[in-house]
Design a protein around this motif. Structure first.
Motif, PDB file in Angstrom:
ATOM      1  N   LYS A   1      -7.472   3.913   4.043  1.00 53.77           N
ATOM      2  CA  LYS A   1      -6.373   4.866   3.908  1.00 53.77           C
ATOM      3  C   LYS A   1      -6.439   5.629   2.586  1.00 53.77           C
ATOM      4  O   LYS A   1      -5.749   6.626   2.425  1.00 53.77           O
ATOM      5  CB  LYS A   1      -5.025   4.140   3.999  1.00 53.77           C
ATOM      6  CG  LYS A   1      -4.773   3.479   5.332  1.00 53.77           C
ATOM      7  CD  LYS A   1      -3.485   2.685   5.285  1.00 53.77           C
ATOM      8  CE  LYS A   1      -3.308   1.864   6.552  1.00 53.77           C
ATOM      9  NZ  LYS A   1      -2.139   0.982   6.455  1.00 53.77           N
ATOM     10  N   TYR A   2      -7.243   5.152   1.633  1.00 56.46           N
ATOM     11  CA  TYR A   2      -7.351   5.758   0.298  1.00 56.46           C
ATOM     12  C   TYR A   2      -8.813   6.006  -0.058  1.00 56.46           C
ATOM     13  O   TYR A   2      -9.328   5.461  -1.028  1.00 56.46           O
ATOM     14  CB  TYR A   2      -6.706   4.829  -0.747  1.00 56.46           C
ATOM     15  CG  TYR A   2      -5.287   4.474  -0.437  1.00 56.46           C
ATOM     16  CD1 TYR A   2      -4.252   5.314  -0.837  1.00 56.46           C
ATOM     17  CD2 TYR A   2      -4.968   3.314   0.265  1.00 56.46           C
ATOM     18  CE1 TYR A   2      -2.929   4.994  -0.549  1.00 56.46           C
ATOM     19  CE2 TYR A   2      -3.658   2.987   0.554  1.00 56.46           C
ATOM     20  CZ  TYR A   2      -2.645   3.838   0.148  1.00 56.46           C
ATOM     21  OH  TYR A   2      -1.342   3.519   0.439  1.00 56.46           O
TER      22      TYR A   2
ATOM     23  N   LEU B   1      -9.660   7.088  -3.669  1.00 57.37           N
ATOM     24  CA  LEU B   1      -9.444   6.064  -4.684  1.00 57.37           C
ATOM     25  C   LEU B   1     -10.531   5.000  -4.646  1.00 57.37           C
ATOM     26  O   LEU B   1     -11.061   4.594  -5.678  1.00 57.37           O
ATOM     27  CB  LEU B   1      -8.072   5.418  -4.499  1.00 57.37           C
ATOM     28  CG  LEU B   1      -7.692   4.347  -5.501  1.00 57.37           C
ATOM     29  CD1 LEU B   1      -7.661   4.935  -6.913  1.00 57.37           C
ATOM     30  CD2 LEU B   1      -6.347   3.761  -5.157  1.00 57.37           C
TER      31      LEU B   1
END
Length: 136
Positions: free
Chosen positions: A98-99, A102
């Motif tokens: 989801k990231y 990052l």
């Protein structure tokens, strides 16, 4: 000769003015030896979640999932080690997907997890059906 002056609100700041004569003599200040920084594993065997070696993984948006999976692996007594932690690592992987900016890796292409998924989906019943079809 040096002197001090208190400045700021309520005189909380102390400014020390030193002269050239003050700097001619070597300092007599001794600093304590720095404390030995623990690594990833603390002396008592616990995980040091503040270790810089974790690179913030334990505190990011998937920090809980990371800590759960890593703890499971660290304390695992299964053979092979960590084989009982698959679901926790899969949950962590799903969170990290989801990231992507990052965590900077497309975990969907992680071959280890992909092969584990396909192995897990092949139940013993299906594998016996395949062998029965081949023998007929």
């Amino acid at each position: 000769m040096s002197f001090c002056q208190r400045l700021g609100p309520d005189g909380k700041d102390i400014v020390i003015f030193a002269t050239a004569e003050d700097h001619k003599t070597p300092s007599t200040v001794t600093l304590p030896e720095p404390d030995q920084q623990p690594g990833l594993i603390l002396p008592n065997g616990d995980i040091n979640w503040n270790c810089p070696c974790l690179g913030g993984m334990a505190t990011g948006p998937c920090g809980v999932e990371f800590r759960n999976a890593f703890s499971c692996f660290h304390y695992s007594e299964a053979d092979p080690k960590g084989s009982d932690c698959y679901d926790l690592f899969k949950t962590m992987q799903n969170c990290m997907q989801k990231y992507p900016t990052l965590y900077n890796k497309d975990l969907a292409d992680d071959e280890d997890f992909s092969s584990m998924d396909s192995d897990k989906k092949d139940s013993p019943d299906k594998s016996s059906e395949k062998s029965d079809k081949k023998s007929s």
